[in-house]
Write a protein that holds these residues in place. Structure first.
Motif, PDB file in Angstrom:
ATOM      1  N   ALA A   1      -9.401   5.518 -10.940  1.00 17.91           N
ATOM      2  CA  ALA A   1     -10.358   4.406 -10.921  1.00 17.91           C
ATOM      3  C   ALA A   1      -9.717   3.204 -10.246  1.00 17.91           C
ATOM      4  O   ALA A   1      -8.584   2.818 -10.588  1.00 17.91           O
ATOM      5  CB  ALA A   1     -10.766   4.060 -12.356  1.00 17.91           C
ATOM      6  N   GLU A   2     -10.418   2.619  -9.307  1.00 15.36           N
ATOM      7  CA  GLU A   2      -9.797   1.625  -8.434  1.00 15.36           C
ATOM      8  C   GLU A   2     -10.200   0.189  -8.758  1.00 15.36           C
ATOM      9  O   GLU A   2     -11.372  -0.089  -9.067  1.00 15.36           O
ATOM     10  CB  GLU A   2     -10.154   1.932  -6.967  1.00 15.36           C
ATOM     11  N   VAL A   3      -9.243  -0.701  -8.662  1.00 15.03           N
ATOM     12  CA  VAL A   3      -9.463  -2.162  -8.775  1.00 15.03           C
ATOM     13  C   VAL A   3      -9.561  -2.701  -7.355  1.00 15.03           C
ATOM     14  O   VAL A   3      -8.566  -2.753  -6.629  1.00 15.03           O
ATOM     15  CB  VAL A   3      -8.314  -2.844  -9.536  1.00 15.03           C
TER      16      VAL A   3
ATOM     17  N   SER B   1     -13.709  -5.227   0.753  1.00 11.45           N
ATOM     18  CA  SER B   1     -13.215  -4.250   1.713  1.00 11.45           C
ATOM     19  C   SER B   1     -13.759  -4.540   3.107  1.00 11.45           C
ATOM     20  O   SER B   1     -14.779  -5.240   3.240  1.00 11.45           O
ATOM     21  CB  SER B   1     -13.635  -2.843   1.288  1.00 11.45           C
ATOM     22  N   PRO B   2     -13.110  -4.015   4.139  1.00 10.10           N
ATOM     23  CA  PRO B   2     -13.619  -4.201   5.501  1.00 10.10           C
ATOM     24  C   PRO B   2     -15.014  -3.610   5.696  1.00 10.10           C
ATOM     25  O   PRO B   2     -15.825  -4.150   6.442  1.00 10.10           O
ATOM     26  CB  PRO B   2     -12.587  -3.473   6.364  1.00 10.10           C
ATOM     27  N   SER B   3     -15.303  -2.519   4.989  1.00 10.46           N
ATOM     28  CA  SER B   3     -16.589  -1.865   5.254  1.00 10.46           C
ATOM     29  C   SER B   3     -17.748  -2.506   4.507  1.00 10.46           C
ATOM     30  O   SER B   3     -18.883  -2.505   4.975  1.00 10.46           O
ATOM     31  CB  SER B   3     -16.504  -0.383   4.867  1.00 10.46           C
TER      32      SER B   3
ATOM     33  N   ASP C   1      -2.069   0.517  -0.930  1.00  7.69           N
ATOM     34  CA  ASP C   1      -1.758  -0.433   0.144  1.00  7.69           C
ATOM     35  C   ASP C   1      -1.448   0.385   1.384  1.00  7.69           C
ATOM     36  O   ASP C   1      -1.480   1.610   1.377  1.00  7.69           O
ATOM     37  CB  ASP C   1      -0.575  -1.331  -0.273  1.00  7.69           C
ATOM     38  N   PHE C   2      -1.121  -0.336   2.433  1.00 10.73           N
ATOM     39  CA  PHE C   2      -0.825   0.285   3.728  1.00 10.73           C
ATOM     40  C   PHE C   2       0.679   0.258   3.885  1.00 10.73           C
ATOM     41  O   PHE C   2       1.245  -0.696   4.425  1.00 10.73           O
ATOM     42  CB  PHE C   2      -1.591  -0.453   4.816  1.00 10.73           C
ATOM     43  N   ILE C   3       1.316   1.270   3.328  1.00 12.09           N
ATOM     44  CA  ILE C   3       2.765   1.292   3.214  1.00 12.09           C
ATOM     45  C   ILE C   3       3.378   1.814   4.506  1.00 12.09           C
ATOM     46  O   ILE C   3       3.070   2.924   4.967  1.00 12.09           O
ATOM     47  CB  ILE C   3       3.195   2.127   1.992  1.00 12.09           C
TER      48      ILE C   3
HETATM   49  O1  LIG Z   1     -12.956   0.652   1.785  1.00  9.06           O
HETATM   50  C1  LIG Z   1     -12.818   0.292   2.965  1.00  9.06           C
HETATM   51  O2  LIG Z   1     -13.689  -0.356   3.597  1.00  9.06           O
HETATM   52  C2  LIG Z   1     -11.550   0.597   3.708  1.00  9.06           C
HETATM   53  C3  LIG Z   1     -11.426   0.206   5.047  1.00  9.06           C
HETATM   54  C4  LIG Z   1     -10.245   0.486   5.734  1.00  9.06           C
HETATM   55  C5  LIG Z   1      -9.181   1.115   5.087  1.00  9.06           C
HETATM   56  C6  LIG Z   1      -9.292   1.510   3.754  1.00  9.06           C
HETATM   57  C7  LIG Z   1     -10.473   1.247   3.070  1.00  9.06           C
HETATM   58  N1  LIG Z   1     -10.625   1.595   1.733  1.00  9.06           N
HETATM   59  C8  LIG Z   1      -9.551   2.141   0.963  1.00  9.06           C
HETATM   60  C9  LIG Z   1     -10.038   3.357   0.298  1.00  9.06           C
HETATM   61  O3  LIG Z   1      -9.659   4.422   0.638  1.00  9.06           O
HETATM   62  C10 LIG Z   1     -11.081   3.152  -0.768  1.00  9.06           C
HETATM   63  O4  LIG Z   1     -10.830   1.906  -1.385  1.00  9.06           O
HETATM   64  C11 LIG Z   1     -11.102   4.214  -1.850  1.00  9.06           C
HETATM   65  O5  LIG Z   1     -11.103   5.495  -1.279  1.00  9.06           O
HETATM   66  C12 LIG Z   1     -12.362   4.023  -2.706  1.00  9.06           C
HETATM   67  O6  LIG Z   1     -13.487   4.091  -1.857  1.00  9.06           O
HETATM   68  P1  LIG Z   1     -14.934   3.617  -2.434  1.00  9.06           P
HETATM   69  O7  LIG Z   1     -15.167   4.382  -3.731  1.00  9.06           O
HETATM   70  O8  LIG Z   1     -15.908   3.996  -1.352  1.00  9.06           O
HETATM   71  O9  LIG Z   1     -14.850   2.133  -2.657  1.00  9.06           O
END
Ligand SMILES: O=C(O)c1ccccc1NCC(=O)[C@H](O)[C@H](O)COP(=O)(O)O
Length: 265
Positions: free
Chosen positions: A57-59, A63-65, A121-123
């Motif tokens: 589960a992510e915190v 995000s860019p998208s 992160d982008f390690i």
């Molecule tokens: O989420 C983004 O827009 C994104 C853009 C560029 C690099 C990484 C990005 N996200 C990291 C992830 O991989 C997601 O946070 C993770 O898989 C969870 O995805 P979601 O459930 O769709 O938020």
């Protein structure tokens, strides 16, 4: 290694600038001394290998998208809800510019829960692995698309020496072969193309066939609920990594619980 002009390339350029400032403020030699105060690393693999889906589960604030997702003024409270819902691990975005995260978020979550924590992160440097461990992380993400083979293997080995479980992330057949060459025990298939931001849920099923059964497969991105989890489990996922759907959910504890333990019908 991403091509210039891609989203991933731009993110990594900012990461390197921010990383250089942190290394100047706290040189690696001094950071290494902090490892002595870190809690012992937790092994997420037994839970990941258990029958039925496990949830990372992510915190994730933004995000860019998708832009802004959730303020998350109290990451400890969110992480506690995730843990109560049965999360097998908690992913904490620590990239600041594009995701609004920080290592302080990770330290806050560490103080709040016993659940294994992934530094998302982008390690690209050893320093970031040491930062992760010193902050109490138990897992670290290595994005194959961001690294050449020598760096990927070196960071993978260094992470293991630090006691970190490595989530090796791929998005196509070539990257999957590179991850398999590492003997990775945990491979994440990101449905999101980190260079274009396009999300293709079909990627997981296509790449899962390449990945040996003894490797734990993680389906990442675009997961909105139990039907998505059921699909990925039917295609071989043992773990799902979910961000947006959980940080936007009014009851993240219940949402994690619903996505946990899903088996093929
Ligand atoms: O989420 C983004 O827009 C994104 C853009 C560029 C690099 C990484 C990005 N996200 C990291 C992830 O991989 C997601 O946070 C993770 O898989 C969870 O995805 P979601 O459930 O769709 O938020």
């Amino acid at each position: 290694m991403p091509a210039t002009g891609t989203v991933l390339y731009d993110i990594i350029a900012g990461v390197r600038e921010d990383l250089a400032r942190r290394e100047t403020a706290l040189p690696l030699g001094e950071l290494l001394a902090h490892l002595a105060d870190a809690p012992a690393p937790r092994d997420p693999m037994p839970h990941f290998r258990a029958r039925g889906s496990s949830v990372i589960a992510e915190v994730k604030r933004k995000s860019p998208s998708k832009g802004a997702l959730a303020d998350i003024p109290d990451p400890a409270a969110l992480a506690t809800a995730y843990a109560r819902g049965g999360a097998a691990a908690i992913s904490v975005l620590t990239e600041e510019r594009r995701f609004g995260g920080s290592l302080d978020d990770l330290r806050t979550v560490r103080a709040a829960v016993d659940t294994p924590i992934l530094r998302k992160d982008f390690i690209v440097e050893t320093y970031q692995l040491v930062e992760a461990r010193a902050a109490g992380a138990d897992l670290a993400l290595l994005i194959v698309a961001a690294l050449d083979d020598d760096t990927l293997r070196r960071l993978h080995d260094e992470a293991g020496e630090l006691g970190l479980t490595v989530l090796v992330e791929v998005h196509d057949e070539s990257e999957t072969e590179r991850a398999l060459a590492l003997d990775a025990e945990l491979i994440g298939v990101n449905s999101r193309n980190l260079k274009t931001l396009d999300v293709d849920p079909g990627v997981f099923g296509r790449l899962a066939h390449q990945i040996h059964d003894d490797v734990v497969k993680v389906a990442e991105s675009g997961i909105t609920g139990v039907p998505d989890v059921q699909r990925f489990v039917s295609e071989g996922a043992g773990v799902v990594l979910v961000g947006e759907a959980l940080v936007k959910d009014g009851d993240p504890e219940a949402a994690v619980r619903a996505m946990t333990g899903v088996t093929t019908p």
